[in-house]
Write an enzyme that holds these catalytic residues in place. Structure first.
Site, PDB file in Angstrom:
ATOM      1  N   GLY A  29      -4.330   3.413  -3.174  1.00  0.00           N
ATOM      2  CA  GLY A  29      -3.650   2.120  -3.289  1.00  0.00           C
ATOM      3  C   GLY A  29      -4.654   0.986  -3.257  1.00  0.00           C
ATOM      4  N   GLY A  39      -5.218  -2.825  -1.944  1.00  0.00           N
ATOM      5  CA  GLY A  39      -4.750  -3.902  -1.074  1.00  0.00           C
ATOM      6  C   GLY A  39      -5.713  -5.061  -1.188  1.00  0.00           C
ATOM      7  CB  ILE A  40      -5.463  -8.591  -0.178  1.00  0.00           C
ATOM      8  CG1 ILE A  40      -6.070  -9.859  -0.772  1.00  0.00           C
ATOM      9  CG2 ILE A  40      -5.436  -8.672   1.338  1.00  0.00           C
ATOM     10  CD1 ILE A  40      -5.718 -10.067  -2.203  1.00  0.00           C
ATOM     11  CG  ASN A  41      -7.997  -6.604   4.001  1.00  0.00           C
ATOM     12  OD1 ASN A  41      -8.605  -7.666   3.950  1.00  0.00           O
ATOM     13  ND2 ASN A  41      -6.903  -6.438   4.707  1.00  0.00           N
ATOM     14  CB  VAL A  65      -6.232   2.888   0.738  1.00  0.00           C
ATOM     15  CG1 VAL A  65      -5.848   4.096   1.581  1.00  0.00           C
ATOM     16  CG2 VAL A  65      -6.063   1.619   1.576  1.00  0.00           C
ATOM     17  CE  LYS A 116      -6.715  -1.761   5.229  1.00  0.00           C
ATOM     18  NZ  LYS A 116      -5.404  -2.285   5.597  1.00  0.00           N
ATOM     19  CD  GLU A 156       0.687  10.117   9.250  1.00  0.00           C
ATOM     20  OE1 GLU A 156       1.257  11.156   8.918  1.00  0.00           O
ATOM     21  OE2 GLU A 156       1.115   9.341  10.139  1.00  0.00           O
ATOM     22  CB  CYS A 157      -2.909  11.540   2.969  1.00  0.00           C
ATOM     23  SG  CYS A 157      -2.680  10.973   1.291  1.00  0.00           S
ATOM     24  CG  ASP A 165       1.530  -8.433   5.596  1.00  0.00           C
ATOM     25  OD1 ASP A 165       2.299  -9.113   4.876  1.00  0.00           O
ATOM     26  OD2 ASP A 165       0.492  -7.911   5.159  1.00  0.00           O
TER      27      ASP A 165
HETATM   28  N1  LIG Z   1      -2.303   6.275   4.763  1.00  0.00           N
HETATM   29  C1  LIG Z   1      -2.088   6.027   3.474  1.00  0.00           C
HETATM   30  N2  LIG Z   1      -1.716   7.024   2.636  1.00  0.00           N
HETATM   31  C2  LIG Z   1      -1.476   6.773   1.331  1.00  0.00           C
HETATM   32  N3  LIG Z   1      -1.605   5.564   0.753  1.00  0.00           N
HETATM   33  C3  LIG Z   1      -1.980   4.535   1.527  1.00  0.00           C
HETATM   34  C4  LIG Z   1      -2.242   4.708   2.921  1.00  0.00           C
HETATM   35  N4  LIG Z   1      -2.568   3.511   3.447  1.00  0.00           N
HETATM   36  C5  LIG Z   1      -2.521   2.626   2.432  1.00  0.00           C
HETATM   37  N5  LIG Z   1      -2.171   3.224   1.281  1.00  0.00           N
HETATM   38  C6  LIG Z   1      -1.993   2.572  -0.040  1.00  0.00           C
HETATM   39  O1  LIG Z   1      -2.930   1.519  -0.150  1.00  0.00           O
HETATM   40  C7  LIG Z   1      -2.267   0.250  -0.277  1.00  0.00           C
HETATM   41  C8  LIG Z   1      -3.071  -0.818   0.447  1.00  0.00           C
HETATM   42  O2  LIG Z   1      -3.168  -0.455   1.830  1.00  0.00           O
HETATM   43  P1  LIG Z   1      -3.125  -1.557   2.979  1.00  0.00           P
HETATM   44  O3  LIG Z   1      -1.826  -2.295   2.883  1.00  0.00           O
HETATM   45  O4  LIG Z   1      -3.438  -0.922   4.272  1.00  0.00           O
HETATM   46  O5  LIG Z   1      -4.337  -2.466   2.500  1.00  0.00           O
HETATM   47  P2  LIG Z   1      -4.551  -4.025   2.628  1.00  0.00           P
HETATM   48  O6  LIG Z   1      -5.803  -4.320   1.882  1.00  0.00           O
HETATM   49  O7  LIG Z   1      -4.541  -4.439   4.047  1.00  0.00           O
HETATM   50  O8  LIG Z   1      -3.270  -4.547   1.850  1.00  0.00           O
HETATM   51  P3  LIG Z   1      -2.515  -5.970   1.817  1.00  0.00           P
HETATM   52  O9  LIG Z   1      -2.825  -6.507   0.465  1.00  0.00           O
HETATM   53  O10 LIG Z   1      -1.065  -5.550   1.934  1.00  0.00           O
HETATM   54  O11 LIG Z   1      -2.977  -6.805   2.965  1.00  0.00           O
HETATM   55  C9  LIG Z   1      -0.876   0.484   0.299  1.00  0.00           C
HETATM   56  O12 LIG Z   1       0.060  -0.423  -0.239  1.00  0.00           O
HETATM   57  C10 LIG Z   1      -0.607   1.922  -0.124  1.00  0.00           C
HETATM   58  O13 LIG Z   1      -0.181   1.982  -1.459  1.00  0.00           O
END
Ligand SMILES: Nc1ncnc2c1ncn2[C@@H]1O[C@H](COP(=O)(O)OP(=O)(O)OP(=O)(O)O)[C@@H](O)[C@H]1O
Length: 417
Positions: free
Chosen positions: A81, A83-85, A88, A103, A150-151, A197
């Protein structure tokens, strides 16, 4: 034309921006593939504490590893996935062959807070994604925190509903889904933590099986305790789910989770959000006004077969005054979850329309990224994809035509039927 059709029409309305958003997403993914696993290195045992880490976060309340994550995990280039950070990634524990998710966050106070709160929150709650290991490593010349989780093979909440072709989503299933979210939120609120969030992208299914469990993740904005004199300067939010008190720059904590749950419940029962708009920026003035006034409707076309009880719970969750909003304990006790709930099918297509939904997420992420960069509080948590994302954000800011996300941000009252 019903609101569902209007929402669908406006999701689809802006082809140009849709394409450019899709291209940007592909670019992000390509950039991630390049950066992926190469260059993860152990952190020297004697490496000094980073100067920018404040006293509060110098010590982790649990053991972290400083050897390279690649000693114990095979890290793949496959991205689970965006995310903005950043990314993953998929990884496999070498010893057990267990599939996990990785992550990567640049080490700073905010990242440490996320890791600490996520690890603490997942203990003793099966509705929160488990953190298995935390590494302090070097990656792309940066000190990073690598969270092994965990995935969640079943993917994000809305994607799963969208991909299910065999039978329609029903009010019964909406209740089961909301109950799992409520149990995660109850666990947090009972430990005096707010997630802040809550959105479908942070709700992931363990697998694609019928009995999969929905779990909450991403503690990047979570907050513990009642330390209310320090609200974020510029709160971060995803327009659909944002609570009115955040828009009014008031103190916000646990009650904003309840509001976001109310929005998710509304969408699950009709297929479009209670507040969306068709003009203006990522969140328009009109949409803000509607959220702050709690002005939304239950249009007959989509809501006539939904139970009165469900509507009444939503109304109580979407109460503008956070002090008057129902608590998570009240929600958990609602007979709606266990009672005789209609099997009314719900048309989720407008919200889940494959490409447009993805593109909307990218556009919203870009808009939020702009906002976050302006916030000194978050400045140091620059993700590993900053150059690319900044470009998207700049482009989104300059774009003359409204983006898909912007299309979603005008008040309903501006839509002429
Ligand atoms: N444990 C996981 N297993 C499978 N996919 C995951 C997992 N954790 C995150 N993802 C995927 O990665 C994406 C981004 O993860 P996450 O929300 O933790 O990142 P973020 O950079 O903090 O995102 P945001 O933009 O919401 O702040 C999730 O929306 C999901 O699709």
């Amino acid at each position: 034309m019903g609101l569902r059709d209007i929402f669908r029409k406006y999701l689809k309305g802006d082809d140009t921006s849709s394409h450019s958003n899709l291209n940007e997403k592909t670019k992000i993914q390509q950039q991630q593939q390049k950066q992926n696993t190469c260059g993860i290195q152990a952190l020297d045992k004697n490496a000094p504490i980073l100067a920018n880490i404040s006293e509060k976060y110098r010590q982790f309340p649990f053991a972290t590893r400083r050897n390279a994550v690649t000693d114990e995990y095979e890290v793949s280039k496959e991205s689970l996935g965006v995310g903005i950070n950043g990314k993953v990634l998929t990884c496999w524990q070498k010893e057990t062959k267990r599939k996990c998710a990785l992550k990567i966050l640049k080490d700073c106070d905010k990242a440490r807070r996320e890791v600490i709160l996520h690890k603490k929150a997942c203990e003793g709650c099966e509705y929160i994604v488990r953190v298995l290991d935390v590494y302090e490593n070097m990656y792309a010349s940066n000190r990073c925190l690598l969270i092994v989780m965990e995935c969640m093979d079943g993917g994000e909440l809305f994607n799963r509903i969208r991909d299910r072709q065999d039978k329609p989503f029903t009010e019964r299933e909406a209740a089961n889904t909301i109950l799992m979210i409520a149990k995660a939120v109850a666990h947090l609120h009972h430990m005096d933590m707010a997630h802040r969030d809550l959105k479908p992208e942070n709700l992931l299914f363990t697998s694609t099986a019928d009995n999969a469990i929905l779990k909450l993740t991403d503690f990047g904005f979570a907050k513990e305790g009642n330390n209310e004199q320090q609200p974020l300067n510029t709160p971060c939010y995803t327009p659909y789910y944002v609570a009115p008190e955040i828009l009014s720059n008031d103190k916000y904590d646990k009650a904003c989770d309840i509001w976001s749950m109310g929005v998710i419940m509304y969408i699950l029962l009709c297929g479009y959000p209670p507040f969306f708009s068709i003009h203006g920026g990522a969140i328009s003035a009109g949409m803000k006004t509607k959220i702050k006034a709690g002005e939304y409707q239950f249009p007959k076309a989509e809501w006539k077969n939904v139970s009165q009880e469900a509507k009444s719970i939503i109304q109580k969750m979407l109460t503008v005054d956070p002090a008057a909003r129902v608590t998570i304990d009240w929600i958990i006790r609602c007979p709606w979850f266990t009672g005789d709930i209609p099997e009314t099918p719900i048309d989720m297509r407008p919200m889940l329309d494959t490409d447009t939904f993805e593109q909307t997420r990218v556009a919203i992420a870009a808009a939020n990224h702009n906002q976050r960069r302006a916030d000194a509080d978050d400045e140091e948590n620059i993700n590993l994809l900053t150059p690319d994302k900044s470009r998207i954000a700049q482009r989104a800011a300059k774009r003359q035509r409204p983006t898909v996300a912007e299309n979603l941000s005008a008040p309903l009252s501006q839509i002429e039927e």
